[in-house]
Design an enzyme around this catalytic site. Structure first.
Site, PDB file in Angstrom:
ATOM      1  N   ARG A   1     -13.761  -6.623  -2.937  1.00  0.00           N
ATOM      2  CA  ARG A   1     -13.650  -6.232  -4.351  1.00  0.00           C
ATOM      3  C   ARG A   1     -14.717  -5.182  -4.597  1.00  0.00           C
ATOM      4  NH1 ARG A   1     -13.204  -9.741  -9.807  1.00  0.00           N
ATOM      5  NH2 ARG A   1     -11.077  -9.759  -8.996  1.00  0.00           N
TER       6      ARG A   1
ATOM      7  N   GLN B   1      -3.592 -10.130  -7.669  1.00  0.00           N
ATOM      8  CA  GLN B   1      -3.316 -10.665  -9.009  1.00  0.00           C
ATOM      9  C   GLN B   1      -1.823 -10.552  -9.322  1.00  0.00           C
ATOM     10  OE1 GLN B   1      -5.508 -12.000 -11.548  1.00  0.00           O
ATOM     11  NE2 GLN B   1      -3.505 -12.531 -12.364  1.00  0.00           N
TER      12      GLN B   1
ATOM     13  N   ARG C   1      -3.031 -17.708  -8.238  1.00  0.00           N
ATOM     14  CA  ARG C   1      -3.841 -16.873  -7.355  1.00  0.00           C
ATOM     15  C   ARG C   1      -4.080 -17.613  -6.038  1.00  0.00           C
ATOM     16  NH1 ARG C   1      -7.176 -12.946  -9.374  1.00  0.00           N
ATOM     17  NH2 ARG C   1      -7.383 -12.420  -7.166  1.00  0.00           N
TER      18      ARG C   1
ATOM     19  N   CYS D   1      -4.535 -11.500 -16.950  1.00  0.00           N
ATOM     20  CA  CYS D   1      -5.115 -11.792 -15.636  1.00  0.00           C
ATOM     21  C   CYS D   1      -6.407 -12.603 -15.764  1.00  0.00           C
ATOM     22  CB  CYS D   1      -5.362 -10.501 -14.874  1.00  0.00           C
ATOM     23  SG  CYS D   1      -6.388  -9.324 -15.771  1.00  0.00           S
TER      24      CYS D   1
ATOM     25  N   ASP E   1      -4.764  -7.098 -20.758  1.00  0.00           N
ATOM     26  CA  ASP E   1      -6.008  -7.176 -19.974  1.00  0.00           C
ATOM     27  C   ASP E   1      -7.131  -6.652 -20.871  1.00  0.00           C
ATOM     28  OD1 ASP E   1      -7.886  -7.306 -17.894  1.00  0.00           O
ATOM     29  OD2 ASP E   1      -7.169  -5.491 -16.892  1.00  0.00           O
TER      30      ASP E   1
ATOM     31  N   HIS F   1      -5.009  -3.945  -8.318  1.00  0.00           N
ATOM     32  CA  HIS F   1      -5.338  -5.372  -8.174  1.00  0.00           C
ATOM     33  C   HIS F   1      -4.084  -6.107  -7.657  1.00  0.00           C
ATOM     34  CE1 HIS F   1      -7.464  -9.004  -8.505  1.00  0.00           C
ATOM     35  NE2 HIS F   1      -7.565  -9.151  -9.812  1.00  0.00           N
TER      36      HIS F   1
HETATM   37  N1  NVA Z   1      -9.131  -4.686 -15.398  1.00  0.00           N
HETATM   38  C1  NVA Z   1     -10.065  -5.756 -15.175  1.00  0.00           C
HETATM   39  C2  NVA Z   1      -9.428  -6.844 -14.376  1.00  0.00           C
HETATM   40  C3  NVA Z   1     -10.316  -8.020 -14.094  1.00  0.00           C
HETATM   41  C4  NVA Z   1      -9.643  -9.072 -13.262  1.00  0.00           C
HETATM   42  C5  NVA Z   1     -11.293  -5.208 -14.464  1.00  0.00           C
HETATM   43  O1  NVA Z   1     -11.119  -4.389 -13.545  1.00  0.00           O
HETATM   44  O2  NVA Z   1     -12.406  -5.559 -14.827  1.00  0.00           O
HETATM   45  N1   CP Z   2      -8.236 -12.087 -12.549  1.00  0.00           N
HETATM   46  C1   CP Z   2      -9.293 -11.981 -11.703  1.00  0.00           C
HETATM   47  O1   CP Z   2      -9.273 -11.249 -10.715  1.00  0.00           O
HETATM   48  O2   CP Z   2     -10.344 -12.763 -12.042  1.00  0.00           O
HETATM   49  P1   CP Z   2     -11.827 -12.713 -11.436  1.00  0.00           P
HETATM   50  O3   CP Z   2     -12.421 -11.398 -11.886  1.00  0.00           O
HETATM   51  O4   CP Z   2     -12.495 -13.900 -12.030  1.00  0.00           O
HETATM   52  O5   CP Z   2     -11.746 -12.777  -9.945  1.00  0.00           O
END
Ligand code: NVA
Ligand code: CP
Length: 317
Positions: free
Chosen positions: A113, A143, A304, A276, A236, A140
């Site tokens: 990540r 997800q 997930r 998400c 989101d 992502h």
């Molecule tokens: N768009 C959000 C998704 C988090 C799971 C981010 O990138 O922070």
């Molecule tokens: N939705 C998601 O990816 O959650 P986290 O940021 O908690 O991993």
């Protein structure tokens, strides 16, 4: 479990849903559903990843991704290693290339990540083991696998549904376009002017849709028009990880795009609401909707775990 029909997935990277045909992604969902039934039936999983290790590199925070990957690989007999990028030599300037080569000597897969999508592509290029995208600024995909599993469970079938995403044209919006195109759903992305997904991503998703089931990918700035007739309304956060300094400005600019009772009145009466998570009640979604009967966000979060077990089992065996 018999994975012979899915041998073509072994050893592959999981970076974008653009890289897999719809048939393969449906195969992953089938395996995920089988794993889920085992959990719910208190039946232990086959240890298809016995002796295997997944290195999990995080340059951003996580609750769901970290815990579901770590728990998931453990249920399959393997080990997940949480690696904060700040604690790795990567954080002190060791290159992605060297990190990829070194980790390939120790472990059987890498989940990462991070911010820059190119870093994941570079890691995959230099690693000799599968690389799984656990979120970048661009995409992502894990997800969205859980999301379409959840949609399939709640709606019976994905084909021909209208999925409307309200909010920022971000990593979720991009991956939902590819997911809809692959799984056979129509996708409408609705954002304020200036926050729509990049045209290049929209065109790529349309190309995927044309190669699959011919579903439509729309972009829209009118919130009411976007949710009209929607089977799924998705949202989101307005400021993603890394965009914290824009939070106040975005609060103003996204105000008309909140998922609330008034907006949901324009969707189908049996529409489901997805997010998400993490969510900001009172910003992109009201508490009334997020905690109400149409929301299926905790099923999404649970899925997930099952979707990722399927991805790891099929790629890392
Ligand atoms: N768009 C959000 C998704 C988090 C799971 C981010 O990138 O922070
Ligand atoms: N939705 C998601 O990816 O959650 P986290 O940021 O908690 O991993």
């Amino acid at each position: 479990m018999d994975f012979t029909a899915m041998e073509h997935l072994r050893g592959r990277d999981f970076i974008s849903l653009k890289d897999f045909d719809g048939r393969s992604l449906y195969q992953i969902l089938d395996v995920a559903q089988r794993f889920k039934a085992m959990n719910h039936g208190h039946i232990p999983h086959p240890h298809v990843l016995r002796g295997k290790t997944l290195a999990m590199i995080f340059s951003k925070s996580s609750t769901r991704t970290r815990v579901s990957f770590e728990t998931g690989i453990w249920q399959l007999g393997g080990l997940g290693q949480f690696l904060s990028s700040g604690d790795l030599q990567l954080g002190r300037g060791e290159t992605i290339h060297d990190t990829a080569k070194v980790l390939s000597r120790y472990v059987d897969g890498i989940m990462i990540r991070t911010f820059d999508h190119q870093d994941v592509l570079d890691l995959a290029e230099h690693a000799s083991i599968p690389v799984i995208n656990g979120l970048t600024d661009l995409l992502h995909p894990c997800q969205v696998m859980a999301d379409f599993l959840t949609i399939k469970e709640h709606k019976g079938s994905i084909q021909g549904l209208k999925v409307t995403y309200m909010g920022d044209g971000n990593n979720m919006a991009n991956s939902l376009m590819f997911g809809g195109a692959r799984f056979g759903a129509h996708v409408t992305i609705c954002s304020p002017e200036g926050y729509l997904p990049a045209q290049e991503m929209v065109e790529q998703a349309r190309g995927v849709a044309a190669a699959e089931q011919g579903t439509e990918i729309h972009v829209e700035t009118d919130a009411v028009a976007a949710v009209q007739g929607a089977d799924v309304v998705y949202t989101d956060v307005w400021a993603s990880m890394g965009q914290e300094s824009q939070q106040q400005q975005r609060l103003q600019e996204f105000r008309a795009y909140q998922v609330n009772q008034e907006l949901m009145a324009h969707a189908k009466p049996d529409a489901v609401v997805m997010h998400c998570l993490p969510a900001h009640r009172g910003e992109e979604i009201t508490a009334e909707i997020l905690d109400g009967p149409q929301a299926i966000v905790f099923d999404q979060a649970e899925n997930r775990l099952h979707a990722q077990k399927a991805i790891m089992a099929l790629l890392m065996r």
